[in-house]
Scaffold this motif. Structure first.
Motif, PDB file in Angstrom:
ATOM      1  N   UNK A  52       0.836  -1.198   0.000  1.00 31.47           N
ATOM      2  CA  UNK A  52       0.000   0.000   0.000  1.00 31.47           C
ATOM      3  C   UNK A  52       0.871   1.248   0.000  1.00 31.47           C
ATOM      4  N   UNK A  53       1.913   1.243   0.798  1.00 35.60           N
ATOM      5  CA  UNK A  53       2.837   2.379   0.839  1.00 35.60           C
ATOM      6  C   UNK A  53       3.424   2.656  -0.550  1.00 35.60           C
ATOM      7  N   UNK A  54       3.846   1.609  -1.233  1.00 38.60           N
ATOM      8  CA  UNK A  54       4.443   1.763  -2.558  1.00 38.60           C
ATOM      9  C   UNK A  54       3.462   2.379  -3.545  1.00 38.60           C
ATOM     10  N   UNK A  55       2.195   1.984  -3.456  1.00 39.44           N
ATOM     11  CA  UNK A  55       1.167   2.562  -4.317  1.00 39.44           C
ATOM     12  C   UNK A  55       0.899   4.016  -3.985  1.00 39.44           C
ATOM     13  N   UNK A  56       0.806   4.325  -2.699  1.00 39.02           N
ATOM     14  CA  UNK A  56       0.540   5.696  -2.262  1.00 39.02           C
ATOM     15  C   UNK A  56       1.691   6.636  -2.631  1.00 39.02           C
ATOM     16  N   UNK A  57       2.920   6.151  -2.500  1.00 37.79           N
ATOM     17  CA  UNK A  57       4.070   6.988  -2.835  1.00 37.79           C
ATOM     18  C   UNK A  57       4.127   7.278  -4.334  1.00 37.79           C
ATOM     19  N   UNK A  58       3.733   6.306  -5.153  1.00 38.03           N
ATOM     20  CA  UNK A  58       3.681   6.549  -6.601  1.00 38.03           C
ATOM     21  C   UNK A  58       2.677   7.646  -6.934  1.00 38.03           C
ATOM     22  N   UNK A  59       1.656   7.771  -6.099  1.00 35.64           N
ATOM     23  CA  UNK A  59       0.631   8.782  -6.312  1.00 35.64           C
ATOM     24  C   UNK A  59       0.991  10.111  -5.652  1.00 35.64           C
ATOM     25  N   UNK A  60       2.219  10.194  -5.119  1.00 39.86           N
ATOM     26  CA  UNK A  60       2.717  11.476  -4.619  1.00 39.86           C
ATOM     27  C   UNK A  60       2.546  11.739  -3.145  1.00 39.86           C
ATOM     28  N   UNK A  61       2.228  10.736  -2.356  1.00 33.69           N
ATOM     29  CA  UNK A  61       1.991  10.933  -0.921  1.00 33.69           C
ATOM     30  C   UNK A  61       3.186  10.474  -0.091  1.00 33.69           C
ATOM     31  N   UNK A  62       3.317  11.028   1.107  1.00 36.34           N
ATOM     32  CA  UNK A  62       4.385  10.645   2.025  1.00 36.34           C
ATOM     33  C   UNK A  62       3.835   9.633   3.028  1.00 36.34           C
ATOM     34  N   UNK A  63       4.534   8.495   3.143  1.00 33.35           N
ATOM     35  CA  UNK A  63       4.014   7.381   3.946  1.00 33.35           C
ATOM     36  C   UNK A  63       5.084   6.872   4.889  1.00 33.35           C
ATOM     37  N   UNK A  64       4.675   6.566   6.124  1.00 31.03           N
ATOM     38  CA  UNK A  64       5.571   5.986   7.115  1.00 31.03           C
ATOM     39  C   UNK A  64       4.925   4.727   7.698  1.00 31.03           C
ATOM     40  N   UNK A  65       5.697   3.646   7.768  1.00 34.45           N
ATOM     41  CA  UNK A  65       5.239   2.412   8.421  1.00 34.45           C
ATOM     42  C   UNK A  65       5.988   2.259   9.735  1.00 34.45           C
ATOM     43  N   UNK A  66       5.244   2.082  10.834  1.00 34.29           N
ATOM     44  CA  UNK A  66       5.854   1.765  12.114  1.00 34.29           C
ATOM     45  C   UNK A  66       5.329   0.395  12.546  1.00 34.29           C
ATOM     46  N   UNK A  67       6.242  -0.554  12.790  1.00 35.18           N
ATOM     47  CA  UNK A  67       5.833  -1.922  13.108  1.00 35.18           C
ATOM     48  C   UNK A  67       7.043  -2.700  13.616  1.00 35.18           C
ATOM     49  N   UNK A  68       6.786  -3.928  14.080  1.00 38.09           N
ATOM     50  CA  UNK A  68       7.875  -4.754  14.617  1.00 38.09           C
ATOM     51  C   UNK A  68       8.420  -5.760  13.613  1.00 38.09           C
ATOM     52  N   UNK A  69       7.908  -5.757  12.375  1.00 38.90           N
ATOM     53  CA  UNK A  69       8.425  -6.652  11.342  1.00 38.90           C
ATOM     54  C   UNK A  69       7.795  -8.024  11.329  1.00 38.90           C
ATOM     55  N   UNK A  70       6.950  -8.325  12.335  1.00 41.65           N
ATOM     56  CA  UNK A  70       6.230  -9.603  12.432  1.00 41.65           C
ATOM     57  C   UNK A  70       7.184 -10.793  12.579  1.00 41.65           C
ATOM     58  N   UNK A  71       7.985 -10.747  13.626  1.00 46.50           N
ATOM     59  CA  UNK A  71       8.805 -11.896  13.999  1.00 46.50           C
ATOM     60  C   UNK A  71       9.793 -12.336  12.937  1.00 46.50           C
ATOM     61  N   UNK A  72       9.846 -13.653  12.706  1.00 40.02           N
ATOM     62  CA  UNK A  72      10.834 -14.207  11.783  1.00 40.02           C
ATOM     63  C   UNK A  72      10.626 -13.741  10.343  1.00 40.02           C
ATOM     64  N   UNK A  73       9.435 -13.230  10.026  1.00 34.40           N
ATOM     65  CA  UNK A  73       9.166 -12.763   8.658  1.00 34.40           C
ATOM     66  C   UNK A  73       9.964 -11.501   8.342  1.00 34.40           C
ATOM     67  N   UNK A  74      10.160 -10.665   9.360  1.00 35.49           N
ATOM     68  CA  UNK A  74      11.033  -9.491   9.258  1.00 35.49           C
ATOM     69  C   UNK A  74      10.709  -8.594   8.056  1.00 35.49           C
ATOM     70  N   UNK A  75       9.448  -8.175   7.970  1.00 34.85           N
ATOM     71  CA  UNK A  75       9.049  -7.266   6.894  1.00 34.85           C
ATOM     72  C   UNK A  75       9.697  -5.897   7.075  1.00 34.85           C
TER      73      UNK A  75
END
Length: 378
Positions: A16-39
């Motif tokens: 979603x962030x990648x789509x929003x940024x292409x449309x000209x918006x500033x986006x920040x994700x705050x999260x823990x990465x979801x364990x071993x998945x490490x997003x």
């Protein structure tokens, strides 16, 4: 527009962030990465101290003796230290009612701060929360991820997290969130029924998939047909993995010279993706009406995915031909369906091609980003 996305479970917020940024918006994700998945995230709340030997020992000892989870506490503390950077956003989207994943009183304290220092807040229903848990335990669907809980005593520990959402401490969090959000929307059909009675329900906005980053892989079958099963031990029962394992045992013997079976367990996201890239068929889950995020990404690559693809899904998208295989908790059915595909490899290519076209039409990240923006600007 400045947009804050809190929480990440499946790479949904990254796409979603990648789509929003292409449309000209500033986006920040705050999260823990979801364990071993490490997003990937912009501001991390990953529990780094508790990943050390001393921290891990302390965590296990405290949890065993008094039932207190230090991991959740560290998530909350690390989020707290980011608060000054999480101000004056036009839109805040929570991936869940408890997106910080800390202890309940601290979750509410931090969410109050977020609601107070930002403009509009929205909630995404893309997994279990209070209303979903309440719906599931009442057996309101013809089948659900709760089936193993009711049918197999050995599975019950895996379901503790669902009942956590029904505790009074979380109900307080649920109430706080619904008092402060402008709206809630479902990410797929499985979540519509549990929340459709809510006055703040805004409908379905499908999961965004970055079809520019995910390359379609032409399913040329000039050797063995490769079947991939990815296992997350924490969702072994809720995904119905046992049915896939039993089906693979049978087809593995039946078509020993025609297939190769690849099984991966508890891998980081990037390693997981590399392993299934060479496969033709991906086994995802059996207790769903619609596709989750992993299934959608595999479909975008042109894989034939065994996942949720029920009549409700086909009717919603007005589909005439299969874009995925509707997996069911039935070993004989899975064996029969896998056997048909193995004996008719042209069908694998057909379904995989349709899967990619479906993702491009209904889940493209730019289209989904625009749908979010229209909702937020309404």
């Amino acid at each position: 527009m400045r947009i804050l996305l809190i929480g990440e479970f499946s790479r949904l917020h990254n796409s979603l962030k990648e789509g929003l940024e292409l449309l000209g918006h500033k986006v920040c994700i705050v999260a823990n990465g979801d364990g071993f998945k490490n997003y990937p995230v912009d501001l991390s709340t990953r529990a780094k101290w508790l990943e050390t030997k001393i921290g891990l020992f302390s965590k296990k000892l405290l949890y065993k003796t008094v039932g207190f989870d230090l991991l959740k506490l560290e998530f909350g503390i690390r989020f707290y230290f980011h608060l000054n950077k999480l101000k004056n956003y036009d839109v805040v989207q929570l991936i869940n009612e408890a997106p910080i994943q800390t202890i309940p009183w601290l979750e509410r304290y931090l969410l109050k701060k977020i609601f107070h220092q930002n403009k509009d807040a929205y909630l995404l229903c893309c997994g279990v929360d209070y209303l979903v848990a309440k719906h599931l335990v009442k057996k309101k669907e013809r089948y659900s991820i709760m089936n193993p809980y009711f049918e197999n005593k050995n599975s019950q520990k895996e379901y503790d997290f669902i009942f956590d959402f029904l505790k009074p401490s979380h109900k307080k969090t649920h109430d706080l969130v619904y008092q402060n959000i402008k709206g809630v929307y479902a990410s797929d059909i499985d979540y519509i029924n549990p929340i459709k009675g809510e006055k703040k329900f805004l409908g379905l906005i499908p999961n965004p998939i970055n079809t520019d980053k995910i390359e379609f892989i032409d399913l040329k079958i000039d050797g063995k047909i490769k079947i991939f099963l990815g296992i997350n031990s924490g969702t072994y029962y809720t995904k119905g993995i046992v049915f896939f394992e039993k089906a693979l045992e049978i087809v593995g013997k039946k078509y020993e010279d025609k297939i190769e079976i690849i099984i991966a367990q508890n891998l980081p996201y990037n390693d997981y993706i590399k392993l299934y890239d060479s496969s033709h068929i991906v086994l995802d889950q059996v207790y769903a009406f619609d596709q989750g995020y992993n299934a959608l990404e595999a479909m975008a690559k042109g894989k034939v995915v065994f996942t949720g693809a029920e009549k409700e899904f086909e009717n919603y998208y007005n589909l005439q031909d299969e874009v995925a295989i509707n997996a069911l908790p039935d070993v004989d059915y899975l064996v029969t369906t896998l056997s048909y595909l193995i004996e008719n490899p042209a069908k694998i290519t057909e379904i995989g091609t349709r899967a990619r076209k479906f993702i491009e039409k209904e889940h493209d990240y730019k289209i989904i980003a625009e749908k979010h923006l229209k909702t937020w600007e309404a």
